[in-house]
Design a protein around this motif. Structure first.
Motif, PDB file in Angstrom:
ATOM      1  N   GLY A  96       0.830  -1.190   0.000  1.00  0.00           N
ATOM      2  CA  GLY A  96       0.000   0.000   0.000  1.00  0.00           C
ATOM      3  C   GLY A  96       0.865   1.239   0.000  1.00  0.00           C
ATOM      4  N   ASN A 166       0.651  -9.866 -13.892  1.00  0.00           N
ATOM      5  CA  ASN A 166       0.972  -9.216 -12.616  1.00  0.00           C
ATOM      6  C   ASN A 166       1.691 -10.207 -11.707  1.00  0.00           C
ATOM      7  N   HIS A 200       5.006  -2.736  -7.774  1.00  0.00           N
ATOM      8  CA  HIS A 200       3.699  -2.161  -7.461  1.00  0.00           C
ATOM      9  C   HIS A 200       3.768  -0.859  -6.676  1.00  0.00           C
ATOM     10  N   TRP A 203       0.829   3.364  -7.863  1.00  0.00           N
ATOM     11  CA  TRP A 203      -0.528   2.895  -8.128  1.00  0.00           C
ATOM     12  C   TRP A 203      -1.005   3.361  -9.499  1.00  0.00           C
ATOM     13  N   GLU A 306       0.367  -7.812  -3.557  1.00  0.00           N
ATOM     14  CA  GLU A 306      -0.748  -7.124  -4.197  1.00  0.00           C
ATOM     15  C   GLU A 306      -1.923  -7.079  -3.228  1.00  0.00           C
ATOM     16  N   ASN A 307      -2.475  -5.875  -3.039  1.00  0.00           N
ATOM     17  CA  ASN A 307      -3.607  -5.690  -2.126  1.00  0.00           C
ATOM     18  C   ASN A 307      -3.309  -6.256  -0.738  1.00  0.00           C
ATOM     19  N   GLY A 308      -2.081  -6.066  -0.284  1.00  0.00           N
ATOM     20  CA  GLY A 308      -1.700  -6.503   1.050  1.00  0.00           C
ATOM     21  C   GLY A 308      -1.426  -7.986   1.201  1.00  0.00           C
ATOM     22  N   LYS A 311       1.821 -12.499  -3.289  1.00  0.00           N
ATOM     23  CA  LYS A 311       1.541 -13.280  -4.488  1.00  0.00           C
ATOM     24  C   LYS A 311       2.665 -14.266  -4.772  1.00  0.00           C
TER      25      LYS A 311
END
Length: 318
Positions: A96, A166, A200, A203, A306-308, A311
């Motif tokens: 983030g 991604n 990442h 954003w 990704e999104n906390g 991955k």
């Protein structure tokens, strides 16, 4: 077949992390080889927001390439020049808005450098194709010229594949036709292996870091991608490429690494912070012990988040 004694394309690798107050970046770990004076200078250094190469990566949230190390852009420029270091590349790991670490590579212009480190991205928010933002190509001027005019749509070329998925991608037969559209130019460049990593930090903008290795001067001798299993209790090997042998890969194919296990791979998962092992024998994990038995001595791990959520973890050994 490559040798573990070959000279690496990268002379120095570092990981810088925020201090306890979150106001400066401090050296977490590094691999310096014989550059002991530069290591000592680095141990004493720290960076504020937007200061030096790590600080600039922190403030811009994107990879930064310095083709020259000057007093204006690199705080350790004097000792870098004495150590034969001439350029720097760094990229961030964010969760983030929170910076977890900055990975720094430093290279030197001592002889024929066959390999490249590239940053690909969208030049404007309205772009449909990803293009070269910046890159370090060593002595491969012809390959650099071709690359500067190359663009990729999603799913095409290494940058386009990473952008579409991604997810990190390893290509270990760069001379073959297929997803790497610059393959016709690789013979002269002697590029054999490539790793693409999504970045990442910024954003809304695609950003991909590509490491292209030659057989003569490889960036790393082994690449791995580890992913959480479906129950998210363990890590499993997803893909690998090794220039030494396939023994280590066959050993790792059924190995699962728990979140609490020893070693930099589980530690990277627990913390979300990139890590360096300067002594694989002391790392304490089955993966590191296996790599050590193949003659490898160092490792770098970088989480892709990704999104906390984790991955994957990219690891390379040399």
């Amino acid at each position: 077949m490559l040798s573990v004694d070959q000279q690496s394309f990268i002379k120095v690798t570092e990981v810088w992390v925020p201090n306890q107050s979150g106001t400066r970046l401090e050296l977490q770990s590094g691999i310096y080889g014989e550059l002991k004076q530069f290591q000592a200078a680095s141990d004493r250094e720290s960076f504020a927001y937007d200061e030096g190469l790590p600080g600039k990566v922190w403030s811009t949230r994107r990879p930064v390439i310095l083709k020259e190390l000057t007093p204006q852009n690199f705080k350790r420029s004097a000792i870098a020049a004495e150590s034969g270091l001439t350029c720097g590349i760094a990229f961030p790991v964010f969760i983030g808005e929170f910076l977890k670490g900055v990975v720094v590579f430093l290279c030197g212009e001592d002889g024929e450098h066959l390999g490249s480190i590239e940053v690909w991205g969208l030049k404007t928010p309205d772009d449909f194709n990803i293009g070269l933002v910046d890159g370090y190509f060593g002595t491969m001027s012809d390959f650099a010229f071709i690359t500067q005019s190359t663009k990729y749509t999603k799913g095409h070329g290494l940058p386009g594949l990473v952008w579409q998925k991604n997810f990190p991608v390893i290509i270990d037969d760069m001379g073959a036709t297929g997803p790497f559209s610059r393959s016709l130019d690789l013979g002269a460049a002697q590029i054999t292996t490539a790793l693409g990593i999504p970045c990442h930090g910024d954003w809304g903008n695609a950003c991909v870091v590509c490491l292209l290795s030659s057989a003569k001067m490889p960036i790393a001798l082994r690449y791995e991608i580890w992913v959480p299993t479906e129950d998210r209790l363990t890590l499993a090997l997803n893909a690998a490429s090794c220039s030494l042998s396939e023994t280590h890969e066959s050993r790792m194919s059924g190995v699962l690494l728990g979140r609490r296990d020893a070693g930099i791979l589980p530690l990277t998962w627990r913390t979300g912070v990139p890590k360096i092992s300067s002594d694989l024998l002391a790392d304490g994990s089955v993966a590191s012990e296996s790599a050590y038995s193949e003659g490898l001595r160092h490792a770098v791990t970088v989480p892709v988040i990704e999104n906390g959520m984790l991955k994957s973890i990219v690891a390379w050994y040399f």
